[in-house]
Design an enzyme around this catalytic site. Structure first.
Site, PDB file in Angstrom:
ATOM      1  N   MET A  35       0.836  -1.198   0.000  1.00 16.05           N
ATOM      2  CA  MET A  35       0.000   0.000   0.000  1.00 16.05           C
ATOM      3  C   MET A  35       0.874   1.252   0.000  1.00 16.05           C
ATOM      4  O   MET A  35       0.404   2.346   0.316  1.00 16.05           O
ATOM      5  CB  MET A  35      -0.945   0.006   1.193  1.00 16.05           C
ATOM      6  CG  MET A  35      -2.000  -1.073   1.128  1.00 16.05           C
ATOM      7  SD  MET A  35      -3.539  -0.666   2.015  1.00 16.05           S
ATOM      8  CE  MET A  35      -2.923  -0.336   3.652  1.00 16.05           C
ATOM      9  N   HIS A  39       8.992   1.058   3.597  1.00 20.61           N
ATOM     10  CA  HIS A  39      10.118   1.070   4.525  1.00 20.61           C
ATOM     11  C   HIS A  39      11.002  -0.138   4.221  1.00 20.61           C
ATOM     12  O   HIS A  39      10.761  -0.874   3.245  1.00 20.61           O
ATOM     13  CB  HIS A  39       9.626   1.072   5.979  1.00 20.61           C
ATOM     14  CG  HIS A  39       8.619   0.002   6.295  1.00 20.61           C
ATOM     15  ND1 HIS A  39       8.928  -1.345   6.290  1.00 20.61           N
ATOM     16  CD2 HIS A  39       7.294   0.080   6.599  1.00 20.61           C
ATOM     17  CE1 HIS A  39       7.859  -2.046   6.618  1.00 20.61           C
ATOM     18  NE2 HIS A  39       6.836  -1.202   6.793  1.00 20.61           N
ATOM     19  N   HIS A  42       9.365  -3.580   3.436  1.00 23.87           N
ATOM     20  CA  HIS A  42       8.880  -3.781   2.070  1.00 23.87           C
ATOM     21  C   HIS A  42      10.048  -4.062   1.114  1.00 23.87           C
ATOM     22  O   HIS A  42       9.977  -4.967   0.263  1.00 23.87           O
ATOM     23  CB  HIS A  42       8.147  -2.537   1.567  1.00 23.87           C
ATOM     24  CG  HIS A  42       6.921  -2.179   2.335  1.00 23.87           C
ATOM     25  ND1 HIS A  42       6.861  -1.090   3.164  1.00 23.87           N
ATOM     26  CD2 HIS A  42       5.695  -2.762   2.393  1.00 23.87           C
ATOM     27  CE1 HIS A  42       5.653  -1.006   3.704  1.00 23.87           C
ATOM     28  NE2 HIS A  42       4.926  -2.007   3.250  1.00 23.87           N
ATOM     29  N   GLN A  66     -10.295  -2.509   2.664  1.00 21.09           N
ATOM     30  CA  GLN A  66      -9.831  -3.063   3.933  1.00 21.09           C
ATOM     31  C   GLN A  66      -9.832  -2.022   5.053  1.00 21.09           C
ATOM     32  O   GLN A  66      -9.341  -2.288   6.151  1.00 21.09           O
ATOM     33  CB  GLN A  66      -8.444  -3.681   3.786  1.00 21.09           C
ATOM     34  CG  GLN A  66      -7.320  -2.716   3.452  1.00 21.09           C
ATOM     35  CD  GLN A  66      -6.085  -3.445   2.981  1.00 21.09           C
ATOM     36  OE1 GLN A  66      -6.081  -4.088   1.923  1.00 21.09           O
ATOM     37  NE2 GLN A  66      -5.022  -3.379   3.767  1.00 21.09           N
ATOM     38  N   ASP A 155       2.785  -9.148   9.434  1.00 21.59           N
ATOM     39  CA  ASP A 155       1.341  -9.353   9.328  1.00 21.59           C
ATOM     40  C   ASP A 155       1.085 -10.859   9.209  1.00 21.59           C
ATOM     41  O   ASP A 155       0.655 -11.356   8.165  1.00 21.59           O
ATOM     42  CB  ASP A 155       0.796  -8.596   8.120  1.00 21.59           C
ATOM     43  CG  ASP A 155       1.033  -7.107   8.234  1.00 21.59           C
ATOM     44  OD1 ASP A 155       0.372  -6.466   9.067  1.00 21.59           O
ATOM     45  OD2 ASP A 155       1.897  -6.577   7.518  1.00 21.59           O
ATOM     46  N   SER A 190       6.747  -0.399  10.368  1.00 22.67           N
ATOM     47  CA  SER A 190       5.380  -0.245   9.879  1.00 22.67           C
ATOM     48  C   SER A 190       5.213   1.142   9.305  1.00 22.67           C
ATOM     49  O   SER A 190       5.773   2.119   9.843  1.00 22.67           O
ATOM     50  CB  SER A 190       4.377  -0.465  11.014  1.00 22.67           C
ATOM     51  OG  SER A 190       3.074  -0.094  10.618  1.00 22.67           O
ATOM     52  N   SER A 191       4.427   1.252   8.258  1.00 20.48           N
ATOM     53  CA  SER A 191       4.140   2.562   7.683  1.00 20.48           C
ATOM     54  C   SER A 191       3.419   3.460   8.674  1.00 20.48           C
ATOM     55  O   SER A 191       3.504   4.692   8.586  1.00 20.48           O
ATOM     56  CB  SER A 191       3.299   2.397   6.409  1.00 20.48           C
ATOM     57  OG  SER A 191       3.979   1.614   5.456  1.00 20.48           O
TER      58      SER A 191
END
Length: 288
Positions: A35, A39, A42, A66, A155, A190-191
């Protein structure tokens, strides 16, 4: 329109045209769905995909299906120029950048409903979430048609849900999990970490410690209910709110009996600091 140096496609037809040329050359294709707001976690997945496949596609799409009403869809960080630079350095071969109309055109009505690994944990607080994830990932799989797809273990429940969906719907795609990337103090990347205030950022590192202690207790033979109770007490003291701190079967995410674990487990947690929700997980080995 963004002026990106890296090859990119904004429509399914343009995406498939590029992939068709790779298929004609008998090249394998890896896929990293994201999405955006990328960072190092990813980018580690892109590098993992490059190690396994001849060509790598990364998608950047903030999926509205979502997000529930009141969640951070509008505020979710969008950093496409920075993302493209990171993907270029990681040697990604193509970015897929669909908009909402491309993914969900007028009249769209299909939805994938997941059970099994999707039951409990995240779905208690976010009952819409995994159906939205499964639907968009299934569409992306049909659009890219990769040989392998790469998802982060941070996740973990999502990874298990995607694996189940691929099995159930016979996608024929290998799903590869990449290890959780962490900051120096152990906080999972995490974003959404950008939302944390300086004080909350310092408190956030406590989650890693709590999960390590929980996993170590299980691996040492502490009964699962006792270990969970201690971890919940620690999390309640450390954070503004706790959605869950639980141990589940690592292979299926089924609930575990109350005694010492008789199989490899996964400890998972979701906590809140102010308006920011943090999730993390850690492996717990069966006592030897």
């Amino acid at each position: 329109m963004l002026n990106l140096q890296i090859p990119h496609a904004t429509t399914v037809s343009a995406l498939r045209a590029r992939i068709r040329s790779w298929r004609d050359d008998r090249l394998s294709i890896g896929f990293v769905p994201t999405m955006g707001a990328l960072h190092d976690g990813h980018i580690s997945l892109v590098r993992l995909a490059k190690a396994h496949c001849d060509r790598v596609v990364a998608s950047v799409f903030v999926n509205p299906r979502q997000f529930a009403e009141g969640e951070d869809l509008d505020a979710y960080p969008r950093t496409m120029l920075e993302d493209s630079e990171k993907l270029t350095l990681a040697k990604c071969d193509l970015i897929f950048l669909p908009d909402v109309a491309e993914m969900y055109p007028e009249g769209y009505s299909a939805n994938i409903s997941m059970k099994g690994a999707a039951v409990g944990l995240e779905s208690v607080a976010r009952p819409h979430f995994f159906d939205g994830v499964a639907t968009v990932v299934a569409k992306l799989f049909n659009q890219v048609r990769p040989d392998m797809a790469f998802f982060g273990e941070k996740d973990y429940q999502q990874l298990m849900v995607i694996r189940q969906m691929v099995r159930d719907l016979n996608f024929g795609i290998d799903i590869i999990g990449g290890e959780t990337m962490r900051e120096r103090d152990g906080l999972a990347m995490s974003s959404r970490n950008v939302y944390l205030s300086a004080d909350d950022r310092a408190r956030a590192a406590r989650l890693n410690v709590i999960l390590k202690e929980f996993a170590a207790a299980l691996s040492a033979g502490t009964p699962a209910d006792q270990a969970q109770k201690a971890a919940m007490a620690s999390a309640t003291a450390a954070f503004d709110a706790v959605d869950y701190v639980e141990a589940r079967c690592a292979a299926t995410l089924e609930a575990l009996p109350s005694g010492p674990i008789d199989r490899d487990a996964r400890v998972l947690a979701a906590v809140r600091l102010g308006s920011t929700r943090l999730i993390d997980n850690m492996a717990a080995k069966r006592p030897s």
